[in-house]
Design an enzyme around this catalytic site. Structure first.
Site: not given
Length: 298
Positions: A67, A69, A221, A223, A278
């Protein structure tokens, strides 16, 4: 520069290693001629240690099987190692609950064999990676009310109640919800004051199980996309919901949406932020994006 090993390595989350569908996918990919190496770390610390060791040993393709983490650990190590000039790439075997980043890349998440074969043999493409206060995130950094609930739900309650624990803790905190006051600092612009309930900074667009928290975000992109829900949503939730669904509407007043290469969020209260799963806390968060810093197969 040392020669890289072309054998792909699957770094597999320990809890996923015994899933029948995962075992079947590994066997199927090997039958198709892929010399796949599998490594299963014992815990979070060992996960990061093993990724770094594999990169030092010369492996050029690390597949994150797990997943958020696991994705974060592999992406962070690969980005840092690429700074040495080495050519390394990352594949994804989505085994988390939501797999938001994988869905955002349109990976075939419902077909683990197809995902694993693509991750092991496909051609990588450059993607951006975000960072806050020097710590990388590949998908979304979320903050405010939701992140506080996640960070402050006791571990023993999580173990006994699972996802229900977050709901119960959220309902308790909802009665005492107070907005976070602060300012958004964009380069060469006056500070923009805010009083917000929650925020999301997206390198990609999906989080929380398929919600488009940053609908215009594109991890290629250059950004980052900031979505900030202001405290006015408490008094006009219907309008707030409509604006969340159309965050790019220039007439919005309850949702603030900005795109930038770098910006800083300041908060008067201690702010909880969830960084690819986290938790971190603080009063000042400097966000930036690193263009094309990570080669990913998708």
């Amino acid at each position: 520069m040392r020669k890289r090993k072309q054998q792909p390595v699957l770094l597999l989350h320990r809890k996923s290693a015994n899933r029948p569908e995962v075992k079947a996918a590994v066997k199927a990919v090997r039958r198709r001629g892929v010399d796949l190496l599998v490594r299963i770390p014992w815990n979070k610390r060992d996960k990061r240690k093993q990724v770094k060791a594999l990169l030092r040993e010369g492996y050029s393709r690390i597949i994150a099987g797990g997943g958020d983490g696991t994705l974060n650990a592999v992406a962070d190590a690969v980005v840092n190692y690429r700074k040495t000039g080495q050519s390394v790439s990352m594949g994804i075997l989505p085994l988390g609950t939501a797999n938001d980043f994988a869905h955002g890349l349109a990976l075939p998440c419902d077909d683990l064999e197809a995902c694993l074969y693509l991750a092991a043999t496909g051609k990588p493409r450059p993607l951006d990676i975000g960072a806050v206060n020097g710590r990388h995130f590949i998908n979304v950094a979320s903050g405010g009310f939701g992140a506080e609930v996640t960070a402050t739900t006791p571990q023993d309650i999580k173990r006994h109640l699972g996802g229900l624990a977050y709901t119960l803790n959220g309902l308790v905190k909802l009665w005492d919800m107070k907005p976070y006051a602060g300012a958004l600092l964009l380069p060469d612009q006056p500070a923009i004051p805010y009083s917000m309930l929650l925020m999301a900074v997206g390198n990609s667009r999906l989080a929380g199980g398929g919600f488009e928290v940053a609908p215009a975000a594109d991890p290629a992109d250059g950004l980052l996309d900031l979505m900030l829900l202001t405290e006015g949503a408490l008094t006009d939730p219907t309008r707030a919901l409509a604006e969340i669904q159309t965050p790019l509407n220039p007439d919005n007043t309850l949702v603030m949406y900005r795109q930038a290469k770098a910006f800083t969020l300041e908060s008067e209260q201690l702010l909880h932020i969830n960084l690819d799963g986290e938790p971190i806390t603080g009063h000042r968060f400097s966000f930036e994006v690193f263009d094309s810093a990570l080669d990913v197969v998708y």
